[in-house]
Write an enzyme that holds these catalytic residues in place. Structure first.
Site: not given
Length: 535
Positions: A233-235, A237
């Site tokens: 996951l993106d940081r 998110t």
């Protein structure tokens, strides 16, 4: 030049069989980075493999003649995926103002000599490829014993590099704070660990983040080690994040990921009144800049598909469920921007830099260079430039040399807040690898790090926890703890304003992941509830 990797590489780092093509690795804490130590190597003095011993006996490989500098052979790797107690013991956490913080610590960045460096002096390499620091910094680091070549201190930067030279640089490492919100374990059994990841935490060590990552927190605080990453996951998110406990389970689930058999469900809060009917967006996405971490819709981009369903509307913003059928970088965020409903607090895709319509319908009317400059200028005007987390080397081509100081921040007055928005890429093709690795620096969070064990159980900086290398001093900080101050560390001279916990949240959450044999859910975040108060 094909070079033997320094340490263990997970599958997403491999480019070609047992040998990995590594791009530029950095010797300094700003402007680039070297590979990081971790599990997986034998000591430098180990005997060469049998095949090499036979070649030596046959005279096919000879030691250097008298007066030539001998370079030991590369160390044999012992493949692995985990970090050890030695790595976890490098530093400690403390909590302050709703934030999880990491005490600064000394750390080694390391690399083998790149092909293009062979025959060149260290001075030449530093002055041409590691320009984020002035050459005087490297001279001082050499005098302090921070630079080592084949584990021997470097005193003369005029030394000429040879193939297989092993370089090590000790730096004083500072990590940005993250939210103090705990990682909630949703499921743990013999096969998997599933967690509810808070926003602001990278999944694994990358860029400036090492201990403030999900992998390290799980290892240090939950004794969950040797985990295999299934997806990322993106940081910024939050939400469902799955780890496998064994390579077999990882391979099985990873096959479902590759075959796009996983059902993924996200929730977000966007600006405006999103349509009540289901909306499908299949616009291709192109990466504008790996260094800054910006994408846009473009016919030349990669194909992707996202389906959206509105859950609620409160007169200002809408809560929307998102079903991505592909896994492109920033796919949900870019598609929502294209549709005209950017995520409320998205620090990249909800900016005026995209134009009057903020990129709706792909209308930008700027070249990629103009767009990047506009994004930088807008963040600078809002005193939030560091939210883009760009190193000086990456920033100079955008805003010009005369407007940036040596630390990578523009010389116009700005409030420095150590926030960045992206995590390591969720989907990276082979032709993107070199650009992305070249973009990586300890001041960015866009590249996964590799790791190799230090011999004899030494700490990664070559110093036991609490010991100071030559020249380091200690002083008390605001929580009463004695903290090291390093005379060579620029970060020690900067007082950065902490972000608020609210600034570390973006309204995008992974709600559900479903595979052939499993389904994992997290609860709806507070900001997605129908009666949530935006004030």
């Amino acid at each position: 030049m094909w070079a033997r990797p320094v340490g263990t590489a997970e599958p997403w780092l491999l480019l070609a069989g047992p040998r990995v093509r590594w791009s530029l690795a950095v010797l300094a804490p700003v402007g680039g980075r070297m590979e990081e130590p971790g599990p997986g190597s034998l000591e430098a003095g180990d005997a060469p493999p049998a095949a090499k011993r036979r070649r030596l006996l046959a005279g096919e490989e000879k030691r250097p003649g008298r007066g030539e500098r001998y370079v030991p052979p590369p160390r044999k790797r012992n493949p692995g995926v985990s970090f050890s107690e030695t790595h976890f013991a490098e530093t400690r956490y403390y909590f302050e103002g709703g934030l999880r913080k990491v005490r600064p610590y000394h750390f080694d960045f390391q690399t083998y000599c790149k092909g293009r460096w062979v025959g060149k002096s260290l001075l030449h390499v530093f002055s041409t490829e590691f320009r984020a620091q002035p050459i005087d910094y490297y001279r001082a680091a050499a005098r302090a014993g921070r630079l080592r070549l084949n584990e021997q201190p470097v005193r003369d930067l005029g030394i000429v590099l040879k193939n297989n030279d092993f370089l090590r640089n000790t730096v004083h490492r500072h990590e940005p704070p993250v939210t103090a919100q705990p990682i909630r374990i949703l499921v743990e059994n013999d096969e998997v660990v599933v967690v509810d990841k808070p926003s602001s935490l990278p999944v694994h060590p990358c860029g400036r983040f090492r201990h403030n990552t999900v992998i390290f927190i799980l290892g240090k605080e939950h004794n969950l080690k040797e985990l295999h990453t299934i997806h990322r996951l993106d940081r910024m998110t939050s939400g469902v994040l799955i780890f496998a406990k064994t390579a077999e389970v990882s391979k099985r689930i990873d096959e479902q990921v590759r075959q796009r058999q996983l059902e993924k469900e996200y929730v977000c809060r966007v600006l405006g009144e999103f349509p009540e009917n289901e909306v499908t967006c299949e616009e291709p996405i192109l990466v504008v800049s790996y260094k800054v971490g910006v994408c846009r819709v473009d016919p030349k981009g990669k194909s992707c598909k996202t389906v959206f369903q509105r859950l609620s509307y409160n007169g200002k913003t809408s809560v929307v469920k998102c079903f991505p059928y592909t896994g492109r970088t920033h796919q949900i965020r870019v598609h929502l921007q294209f549709l005209g409903y950017p995520i409320v607090n998205d620090p990249i895709y909800n900016m005026e830099a995209w134009g009057p319509t903020k990129g709706k319908g792909g209308e930008i009317n700027k070249t990629d260079e103009e767009l990047l400059r506009a994004l930088v200028e807008e963040h600078r005007s809002k005193q939030s430039l560091s939210i883009l987390d760009i190193s000086e080397e990456d920033l100079k081509p955008i805003v010009g040399n005369e407007e940036c100081d040596r630390s990578g921040y523009c010389t116009k007055p700005v409030e420095i807040t150590p926030i960045s928005t992206d995590s390591c890429r969720t989907e990276v093709s082979k032709d993107q690898k070199e650009a992305e690795i070249l973009a990586c620096s300890p001041n960015s969070d866009t590249r996964p790090e590799t790791h190799e064990a230090n011999p004899e159980g030494a700490s990664s900086s070559g110093n036991q926890a609490g010991e100071n290398p030559e020249g380091a001093s200690s002083s008390g900080n605001q929580d009463g703890h004695t903290e090291e101050k390093d005379p060579l560390c620029e970060e020690c001279k900067i007082v950065r304003q902490d972000p608020s916990p609210r600034e570390l949240v973006m309204y995008l959450h992974a709600l559900r992941y479903k595979g052939a044999e499993f389904e994992y859910n997290s609860k709806m975040p507070d900001w997605a509830l129908e009666d949530w108060d935006e004030s």
